[in-house]
Structures are given as structure tokens and as C-alpha cells.
Design an enzyme around this catalytic site. Structure first.
Site, PDB file in Angstrom:
ATOM      1  N   SER A  41      10.564 -17.077   3.613  1.00 24.47           N
ATOM      2  CA  SER A  41      10.845 -15.731   3.122  1.00 24.47           C
ATOM      3  C   SER A  41      11.141 -15.700   1.623  1.00 24.47           C
ATOM      4  O   SER A  41      10.308 -16.052   0.815  1.00 24.47           O
ATOM      5  CB  SER A  41      12.004 -15.139   3.935  1.00 24.47           C
ATOM      6  OG  SER A  41      12.123 -13.763   3.739  1.00 24.47           O
ATOM      7  N   ASP A  91       8.915 -10.062  -1.267  1.00 24.45           N
ATOM      8  CA  ASP A  91       9.379 -11.450  -1.246  1.00 24.45           C
ATOM      9  C   ASP A  91       8.244 -12.339  -0.754  1.00 24.45           C
ATOM     10  O   ASP A  91       7.111 -11.881  -0.581  1.00 24.45           O
ATOM     11  CB  ASP A  91      10.647 -11.609  -0.398  1.00 24.45           C
ATOM     12  CG  ASP A  91      10.407 -11.300   1.080  1.00 24.45           C
ATOM     13  OD1 ASP A  91       9.372 -10.695   1.408  1.00 24.45           O
ATOM     14  OD2 ASP A  91      11.266 -11.664   1.912  1.00 24.45           O
ATOM     15  N   ASP A 144       7.209 -13.707   2.003  1.00 24.76           N
ATOM     16  CA  ASP A 144       6.398 -13.396   3.193  1.00 24.76           C
ATOM     17  C   ASP A 144       6.181 -11.897   3.357  1.00 24.76           C
ATOM     18  O   ASP A 144       5.666 -11.446   4.375  1.00 24.76           O
ATOM     19  CB  ASP A 144       7.022 -14.005   4.451  1.00 24.76           C
ATOM     20  CG  ASP A 144       8.339 -13.351   4.844  1.00 24.76           C
ATOM     21  OD1 ASP A 144       9.042 -12.833   3.943  1.00 24.76           O
ATOM     22  OD2 ASP A 144       8.682 -13.360   6.040  1.00 24.76           O
ATOM     23  N   ASP A 200       8.027  -9.298   3.951  1.00 23.53           N
ATOM     24  CA  ASP A 200       8.714  -8.423   4.907  1.00 23.53           C
ATOM     25  C   ASP A 200       9.864  -7.668   4.237  1.00 23.53           C
ATOM     26  O   ASP A 200      10.529  -6.851   4.860  1.00 23.53           O
ATOM     27  CB  ASP A 200       9.199  -9.197   6.139  1.00 23.53           C
ATOM     28  CG  ASP A 200      10.304 -10.208   5.832  1.00 23.53           C
ATOM     29  OD1 ASP A 200      10.550 -10.498   4.641  1.00 23.53           O
ATOM     30  OD2 ASP A 200      10.912 -10.716   6.796  1.00 23.53           O
TER      31      ASP A 200
END
Length: 433
Positions: free
Chosen positions: A96, A231, A233, A235
């Protein structure tokens, strides 16, 4: 939280908390729980991602389960495809927002939701007993990056033209490189792309959602209508209006609340600013608070049938479209509202944040500290003093031996005084032991 899994999957520094051998064991454990015998997997751009993906896939295949690898893709793409294409599970190899030396494993169930803590515990127990099936029962590996197109086609179908808008996108050198630019461009926006590296060497490095000053500067430089930072990833999202002012997850929830009916619920967390709670109440919308962690937000949203929820950090969940935080989807939603309202983004946020003071105090035993009667008494006393003008929150860090103190008040001075008093008390109790 278990031995491996935390509030958002399994994460740590590559070569220490997470390694190919551990990824194999987790994959093998998950494979034993599959009924449809197929698992979807994707990753962000980190250099360790390919190795961990193949290691995890090997563990799954050794238990006779097929693996479909879609390569670099945002976390919400995995959640969407796991649900719509009938996979047993969707797996994301990503850490992440963490630096490039980290990596991790997130797992979604067949309905596109992050797996429960009970299932995480079961996987952890099974890790101790890896099982490999015979040669004629080994699963197969397929590389199908084109499946990402199904997610993009679904997103595009829900939006109309963004022509006339100039938008800055900071991709954090992460997974959004596979979706963000194409989606905004197809909808007609003029797009300025920042940090779109593919090799993972600079993922989240002084860019993306943790460094919103990057889009703030770029929006002013290019005279853009807005900017969005994701960010690693994708999400999470942090936004920026045309003036270069940063908008966090609370601001975004307020903007998107214009889409929901009066009498509805919006789900935040214990860290959600009280200013948002007050502002939503004026619109006859109730803010509910979950524990910190987007999976807890989603759980409460499901229980209360709420369509909108999220965290101050930028995990925004729109249940009408997605089962998990989706930064790119959220950005498109905001841009669409700006386009339809014919107003600048700065005019869509009309609430004031209560000043919030956060202090982290290192302690030997965070749980013993939380159970201190002196500390509990002081927290109750302060909350009574604050009354409806503020909030007091003291909690244990999920990853460190620290106590996190948060005081929020309509007066910044009162918030600072309250937080300082609690900090002094925690130090005093610590010295006594």
C-alpha cells in the site's frame, strides 16, 4: 490481529517479516480453502512483487488450485474481478502506502470483501502444516493482464464526459499506472501525469497520497481545476482543489455526501473530524464511527446498509460501485460532481475542521497503560469538560508500543491543553512502573 495479519492484511519489510517462503506457505494455506479451485492475483510495482507473486502462486498451485495473474493492478481491480468473475479469492501483493522495502499480502473473498479476522486466523493455523498434492493434481498458472480491461469498461460505463477539466494525477509510481490516466483521458479530461514509473524503485517516494504538497504545487503551476494523489496500490486518495488546498478523506466524504439521501448514514472512524459530523447532521445525515481500518468501515457499512464511508487517510468506499477503497473511482466521482455543478472544487467543501492535536507517546506496555484507572479517569474528566465542543480519544498503536492521544476541540488552544495534559499523565504513570 494475528501473528501475521494486521489491520490491513499481512505486511512487513521484505526479507524480514515477509519472504518468498512465507508467501508460499500463505498461498498453500489459502489453496486448501478453495472450492472453485481458482484464485486471482495482482500486484503493485515493487521489485519484490514478482517474486512474491510467483511464490504465493506456487503455494496455491501446489494444492491443486489454478492461478490467474493480471500483473500490475490497483487493489480495487482485484476486488471487483474476484466478485464478478467468480474466483474463490482475490489476492493483492502490495504494501500500500509503505516504502519500497516493504511488501504485503491482501486477500479478498468471492464477494470482493477483505477476508474476516476469523479466516485470517484459520489461514495462520494452516500455515504450520503445508500440504503438496501429487503431480497430476497440481494447479496451473495463467497470465491474463487483459482482464484489467473489464474493470475499466465497468467504470467508464458509469460516468459522462469530463471534457473541459484540467486534472493533475500523482500516481505514486504505483499500481494506478494501469488505470488512472486511461480512464480520465477516455472521459475527455486534460490530464497532467506525475510519478508514473513502472519499476517500483520510487513507489511512494516523496510522492502520492502521503505527499499531497506535490499535487498542490502542480495544480498551481499548471493552473489545473483539481489534483488527485493515490498511494502505491491506489486504494487511497488525497485531493487538491484549484487553489492548491489539500482535501483529506473527511473533506471527500462531505463532497460525496451530496449524492446520498437525507436520513442516510455515512460511516467514518474514531479519527474522523467532528467538524464533518456536525456538517453532515445539518444535512440530516448521521455519521457513524467504526474502528480505524477500512475493513471495519466496510463491516459497519454493510450492517447499516450505508452506501458511503471512509477514513481521514483517504480510503473512500462507495458501495454503489465498489466493495473496497478505490482512489481512482473516488477521483472520477469528484471530477464528475465538479463538472455537473459547474462550480470549482473549492465551493463543494463548506465545513470547518475542528482543530485536532495528536501526540504519540512511547510506552513499555501499551495495554497496561490503557487499563490504568488514573488515565481512564482523566479521559472521562476531559471529555466532560469538552462536552459537545470536542472529543478525546486515547488508543494503543496497532503496530508499535505507543499510546496515541487525540484531542479535538472547536478551540485549538483547548485541544492542545487537553492533549498535553494526557501526555504528561501517561509519562507520569510510566515512571511509576
Amino acid at each position: 490481529m494475528g501473528i501475521y495479519f494486521g489491520t490491513d492484511g499481512f505486511r512487513g519489510i521484505y526479507g524480514e517479516a515477509i519472504s518468498p517462503s512465507i508467501a508460499y506457505k500463505v498461498g498453500n494455506s489459502l489453496g486448501s480453502l478453495c472450492s472453485r479451485k481458482k484464485v486471482l492475483i495482482g500486484r503493485d510495482t515493487r521489485r519484490s512483487g514478482s517474486l512474491l507473486t510467483l511464490s504465493f502462486a506456487s503455494g496455491i498451485m501446489s494444492y491443486g488450485v489454478d492461478v490467474i495473474d493480471i500483473g500490475i493492478a490497483p487493489t480495487p481491480v482485484i476486488a471487483y474481478l474476484a466478485k464478478t468473475l467468480n474466483f474463490d479469492y482475490g489476492v493483492v501483493i502490495s504494501a500500500s502506502h509503505n516504502p519500497r522495502c516493504y511488501n504485503g499480502i491482501k486477500i479478498f473473498d468471492k464477494d470482493g470483501y477483505k477476508i474476516t479476522e476469523e479466516l485470517e486466523s484459520l489461514i495462520e493455523r494452516k500455515i504450520l502444516y503445508s500440504t503438496e498434492l501429487g503431480h497430476d493434481k497440481i494447479g496451473r498458472y495463467y497470465s491474463k493482464p487483459r482482464l484489467v480491461k473489464k474493470y475499466k469498461e465497468n467504470i467508464i460505463s458509469h460516468f459522462t464526459s469530463l471534457e473541459g477539466l484540467k486534472i493533475v494525477l500523482d500516481l505514486a509510481n504505483g499500481a494506478s499506472i494501469s488505470t488512472a490516466k486511461e480512464l480520465f483521458t477516455q472521459l475527455g479530461a486534460k490530464v497532467i501525469i506525475l510519478n508514473n514509473g513502472k519499476n517500483g524503485k520510487k513507489i511512494n517516494c516523496k510522492c502520492g497520497a502521503l505527499f499531497p504538497e506535490v499535487i498542490s504545487k502542480a495544480v498551481k503551476t499548471y493552473n489545473a481545476d483539481m489534483g488527485f494523489s493515490f498511494d502505491g496500490d491506489a486504494d487511497r486518495i488525497i485531493a487538491c482543489n484549484e487553489k492548491g488546498e489539500i482535501l483529506d478523506g473527511d473533506d471527500i466524504l462531505f463532497i460525496l455526501s451530496s449524492k446520498i439521501e437525507k436520513g442516510s448514514f455515512v460511516v467514518g472512524t474514531s479519527m474522523t473530524n467532528k467538524g464533518l459530523e456536525v456538517a453532515l447532521a445539518k444535512k440530516d445525515i448521521t455519521l457513524l464511527r467504526a474502528d480505524v481500518g477500512d475493513k471495519y468501515v466496510v463491516e459497519l457499512m454493510k450492517n447499516k446498509k450505508a452506501s458511503l464511508g471512509g477514513e481521514t487517510s483517504g480510503h473512500i468506499i462507495d458501495m454503489d460501485f465498489s466493495t473496497t477503497g478505490d482512489g481512482v473511482l473516488t477521483a472520477l466521482n469528484i471530477a464528475q460532481l465538479v463538472k455537473k455543478s459547474d462550480k470549482p472544487l473549492s465551493k463543494l467543501v463548506s465545513f470547518k475542521h475542528y482543530p485536532q492535536v495528536i501526540i504519540n507517546v512511547e510506552v513499555v506496555d501499551k495495554y497496561r497503560m490503557l487499563n490504568s484507572t488514573l488515565l481512564t479517569s482523566k479521559i472521562l474528566s476531559l471529555q466532560n469538560e469538552f462536552n459537545a465542543n470536542g472529543r478525546v480519544l486515547v488508543r494503543a498503536s496497532g503496530t508499535e508500543n505507543k499510546i496515541r492521544i487525540m484531542c479535538e476541540h472547536i478551540s485549538k488552544k483547548e485541544a492542545e491543553n487537553g492533549a498535553n495534559e494526557l501526555e504528561k499523565l501517561v509519562h507520569s504513570i510510566e515512571l511509576e512502573h
